[in-house]
Design a protein around this motif. Structure first.
Motif, mmCIF file in Angstrom:
data_model
loop_
_atom_site.group_PDB
_atom_site.id
_atom_site.type_symbol
_atom_site.label_atom_id
_atom_site.label_comp_id
_atom_site.label_asym_id
_atom_site.label_seq_id
_atom_site.Cartn_x
_atom_site.Cartn_y
_atom_site.Cartn_z
ATOM 1 N N CYS A 151 6.539 20.343 13.059
ATOM 2 C CA CYS A 151 7.620 21.279 12.748
ATOM 3 C C CYS A 151 7.035 22.492 12.049
ATOM 4 C CB CYS A 151 8.699 20.628 11.878
ATOM 5 S SG CYS A 151 8.107 19.883 10.344
ATOM 6 N N PHE A 152 7.701 23.621 12.168
ATOM 7 C CA PHE A 152 7.260 24.885 11.565
ATOM 8 C C PHE A 152 5.850 25.270 12.022
ATOM 9 C CE2 PHE A 152 9.970 22.661 8.418
ATOM 10 C CZ PHE A 152 11.085 23.501 8.470
ATOM 11 N N GLY A 153 5.452 24.800 13.204
ATOM 12 C CA GLY A 153 4.117 25.113 13.708
ATOM 13 C C GLY A 153 3.009 24.355 13.007
ATOM 14 N N GLN A 154 3.355 23.302 12.260
ATOM 15 C CA GLN A 154 2.385 22.518 11.512
ATOM 16 C C GLN A 154 2.574 21.037 11.821
ATOM 17 O OE1 GLN A 154 0.141 24.106 9.829
ATOM 18 N NE2 GLN A 154 1.057 26.138 9.545
ATOM 19 N N TYR A 155 1.645 20.215 11.297
ATOM 20 C CA TYR A 155 1.738 18.769 11.471
ATOM 21 C C TYR A 155 1.762 18.084 10.104
ATOM 22 C CZ TYR A 155 0.659 19.468 16.406
ATOM 23 O OH TYR A 155 0.700 19.858 17.726
ATOM 24 N N PHE A 156 2.579 17.030 9.998
ATOM 25 C CA PHE A 156 2.736 16.278 8.757
ATOM 26 C C PHE A 156 2.597 14.790 9.059
ATOM 27 C CE2 PHE A 156 5.040 20.209 8.427
ATOM 28 C CZ PHE A 156 4.839 20.667 7.131
ATOM 29 N N CYS A 157 1.987 14.046 8.133
ATOM 30 C CA CYS A 157 1.814 12.595 8.274
ATOM 31 C C CYS A 157 2.714 11.874 7.286
ATOM 32 C CB CYS A 157 0.368 12.195 8.003
ATOM 33 S SG CYS A 157 -0.823 12.825 9.198
ATOM 34 N N LEU A 158 3.599 11.033 7.783
ATOM 35 C CA LEU A 158 4.451 10.213 6.928
ATOM 36 C C LEU A 158 3.845 8.818 6.823
ATOM 37 C CD1 LEU A 158 7.073 9.652 5.333
ATOM 38 C CD2 LEU A 158 8.136 9.020 7.520
ATOM 39 N N HIS A 159 3.500 8.411 5.600
ATOM 40 C CA HIS A 159 2.924 7.100 5.342
ATOM 41 C C HIS A 159 3.968 6.199 4.688
ATOM 42 C CE1 HIS A 159 -1.333 8.355 6.001
ATOM 43 N NE2 HIS A 159 -0.871 9.525 5.586
ATOM 44 N N PHE A 160 4.014 4.949 5.114
ATOM 45 C CA PHE A 160 4.858 3.958 4.451
ATOM 46 C C PHE A 160 4.086 2.646 4.428
ATOM 47 C CE2 PHE A 160 8.106 0.523 4.798
ATOM 48 C CZ PHE A 160 8.593 0.649 3.502
ATOM 49 N N GLU A 161 3.910 2.064 3.248
ATOM 50 C CA GLU A 161 3.089 0.867 3.153
ATOM 51 C C GLU A 161 3.415 0.057 1.909
ATOM 52 O OE1 GLU A 161 -1.063 1.424 1.348
ATOM 53 O OE2 GLU A 161 -0.733 3.239 2.512
ATOM 54 N N ALA A 162 2.820 -1.118 1.855
ATOM 55 C CA ALA A 162 2.931 -1.983 0.686
ATOM 56 C C ALA A 162 1.561 -2.121 0.045
ATOM 57 C CB ALA A 162 3.454 -3.353 1.089
ATOM 58 N N PHE A 163 1.533 -2.260 -1.273
ATOM 59 C CA PHE A 163 0.277 -2.526 -1.959
ATOM 60 C C PHE A 163 0.585 -3.196 -3.287
ATOM 61 C CE2 PHE A 163 1.640 1.463 -3.701
ATOM 62 C CZ PHE A 163 1.100 1.575 -4.975
ATOM 63 N N GLN A 164 -0.435 -3.766 -3.881
ATOM 64 C CA GLN A 164 -0.260 -4.475 -5.147
ATOM 65 C C GLN A 164 -0.370 -3.497 -6.318
ATOM 66 O OE1 GLN A 164 0.585 -8.105 -3.599
ATOM 67 N NE2 GLN A 164 0.307 -7.811 -5.782
ATOM 68 N N LEU A 165 0.609 -3.517 -7.191
ATOM 69 C CA LEU A 165 0.566 -2.755 -8.438
ATOM 70 C C LEU A 165 0.505 -3.782 -9.556
ATOM 71 C CD1 LEU A 165 0.652 -0.030 -9.847
ATOM 72 C CD2 LEU A 165 3.152 -0.165 -9.845
ATOM 73 N N GLY A 166 -0.731 -4.062 -10.013
ATOM 74 C CA GLY A 166 -0.909 -5.184 -10.918
ATOM 75 C C GLY A 166 -0.719 -6.473 -10.125
ATOM 76 N N MET A 167 0.229 -7.297 -10.569
ATOM 77 C CA MET A 167 0.528 -8.541 -9.866
ATOM 78 C C MET A 167 1.731 -8.402 -8.945
ATOM 79 S SD MET A 167 -1.800 -10.616 -10.818
ATOM 80 C CE MET A 167 -1.126 -12.181 -10.254
ATOM 81 N N ALA A 168 2.421 -7.274 -9.025
ATOM 82 C CA ALA A 168 3.668 -7.114 -8.278
ATOM 83 C C ALA A 168 3.463 -6.241 -7.048
ATOM 84 C CB ALA A 168 4.730 -6.507 -9.179
ATOM 85 N N PRO A 169 3.976 -6.657 -5.911
ATOM 86 C CA PRO A 169 3.929 -5.803 -4.713
ATOM 87 C C PRO A 169 4.975 -4.705 -4.793
ATOM 88 C CG PRO A 169 5.055 -7.847 -4.202
ATOM 89 C CD PRO A 169 4.569 -7.972 -5.622
ATOM 90 N N VAL A 170 4.586 -3.526 -4.382
ATOM 91 C CA VAL A 170 5.517 -2.401 -4.336
ATOM 92 C C VAL A 170 5.363 -1.714 -2.986
ATOM 93 C CG1 VAL A 170 5.474 -2.009 -6.832
ATOM 94 C CG2 VAL A 170 3.868 -0.791 -5.372
ATOM 95 N N TYR A 171 6.343 -0.883 -2.661
ATOM 96 C CA TYR A 171 6.331 -0.133 -1.420
ATOM 97 C C TYR A 171 6.307 1.348 -1.768
ATOM 98 C CZ TYR A 171 8.026 -4.704 -0.092
ATOM 99 O OH TYR A 171 8.164 -6.058 0.053
ATOM 100 N N ILE A 172 5.598 2.120 -0.952
ATOM 101 C CA ILE A 172 5.489 3.553 -1.210
ATOM 102 C C ILE A 172 5.587 4.318 0.101
ATOM 103 C CG2 ILE A 172 2.952 3.486 -1.101
ATOM 104 C CD1 ILE A 172 2.934 5.792 -3.173
ATOM 105 N N ALA A 173 6.268 5.440 0.040
ATOM 106 C CA ALA A 173 6.347 6.366 1.170
ATOM 107 C C ALA A 173 5.958 7.746 0.659
ATOM 108 C CB ALA A 173 7.753 6.377 1.757
ATOM 109 N N PHE A 174 5.130 8.455 1.413
ATOM 110 C CA PHE A 174 4.725 9.809 1.010
ATOM 111 C C PHE A 174 4.328 10.605 2.236
ATOM 112 C CE2 PHE A 174 1.014 7.064 0.505
ATOM 113 C CZ PHE A 174 0.023 7.734 1.196
ATOM 114 N N LEU A 175 4.277 11.920 2.055
ATOM 115 C CA LEU A 175 3.990 12.842 3.148
ATOM 116 C C LEU A 175 2.691 13.578 2.861
ATOM 117 C CD1 LEU A 175 5.671 13.668 5.754
ATOM 118 C CD2 LEU A 175 6.206 15.772 4.525
#
Length: 310
Positions: free
Chosen positions: A208-232
């Motif tokens: 879009c806007f003549g550019q390219y963007f990557c949307l990431h969505f994943e799980a990873f361990q934060l200490g002992m607890a699993p969390v989910y993160i999404a970022f561009l």
């Protein structure tokens, strides 16, 4: 007079070939550390802007790591040279003749280097600049033509290139989903949300806007607890990324979480962005709450949009 380096060091030193520590050149070419012996038999140096032959470049190539040498350049009594980063790795023994290195510094070669001007190593990517030897390394670390690393995080991909090349690579080799438009609506389902590994779950590329963007969505361990993160991430340099903003939203059961931020350049590694928590962070309990039902299955819907700042 310093001598031409002998053939590449034997296989014993092959495993020592790593990028040497970069040391800024001295402000005064004749300045040396106290206690060092000086080898400076050069009566004159090359005039500035001379053409650089391949043989001169070979003189400035460390025989251990094969990278360009920067002051202090060390040599043995027989005239074989090597960079300061590799000297401690060879246990003070010359990799060419195995004689003891001592603290002999080759000022003659340092003066030759100071007189040279070389093309940027990213010339094949479009950089036409010519730079003094001691300024070349700094330029290359910031060169706008330097290639990008593949932004795919599901494997240790070593492919590099310009943005069009990487877009084709993501599509053809990694089979990444490609979308046109500045809005998105993604749903992720996982049958057992308790089995969380440090792995990328989703990568989508938007045009879009003549550019390219990557949307990431994943799980990873934060200490002992699993969390989910999404970022561009923005497929370009940081100064261009700042021209755009994006928002992410996740919710369910009458609740929602919203994140708004500026996409990070793909110059920043996927891990660097993730570990800085620069995105929408969802704790597992909250993710299961959004999923509804008996909380035994993860069902997340993430919506968002990208816009260009005025």
């Amino acid at each position: 007079m310093f001598k031409l380096p002998m053939a590449t060091a034997n296989s014993y030193y092959d495993d020592l070939r790593s990028k040497p520590e970069v040391i800024d050149p001295p402000q005064n070419e004749d300045m040396v550390d106290v206690g060092e012996h000086i080898c400076d038999t050069a009566q004159s140096v090359l005039k500035p802007n001379v053409a650089v032959s391949s043989s001169v470049r070979e003189l400035l190539e460390c025989p251990v790591c094969l990278n360009a040498m920067y002051p202090p350049i060390h040599q043995c009594l027989n005239g074989h040279t090597l960079c300061s980063g590799c000297k401690p790795k060879v246990h003070n023994r010359c990799p060419s003749c195995r004689h003891e290195l001592g603290n002999i510094r080759c000022l003659a070669l340092e003066k030759v280097a100071a007189s040279l001007e070389l093309p940027c190593k990213y010339q094949s990517f479009g950089c036409m600049g010519i730079y003094p030897y001691y300024s070349k390394l700094k330029h290359e670390s910031q060169c706008i033509f330097r290639p990008y690393n593949c932004p795919y995080a599901g494997s240790e991909c070593l492919v590099i290139g310009d943005i069009p090349h990487l877009v084709d690579h993501l599509k053809d080799d990694h089979k990444v989903d490609m979308h046109i438009g500045s809005t998105f609506n993604h749903r992720y389902v996982k049958s057992n949300p308790h089995e969380v590994e440090n792995a990328t779950w989703m990568l989508t590329v938007f045009s879009c806007f003549g550019q390219y963007f990557c949307l990431h969505f994943e799980a990873f361990q934060l200490g002992m607890a699993p969390v989910y993160i999404a970022f561009l991430r923005f497929m370009g340099d940081d100064n261009e990324a700042k021209n755009y903003s994006y928002s992410l939203e996740v919710g369910g059961n009458g609740r929602k979480m919203i994140w708004q931020g500026v996409p990070r350049s793909v110059r920043d590694s996927h891990r660097k962005v993730r570990d800085s928590f620069d995105g929408l962070i969802i704790q597992r309990n909250m993710a299961l709450f959004f999923s509804g039902g008996d909380r035994k299955e993860l069902k997340l819907r993430i919506t968002g949009r990208i816009w260009k700042e005025q």
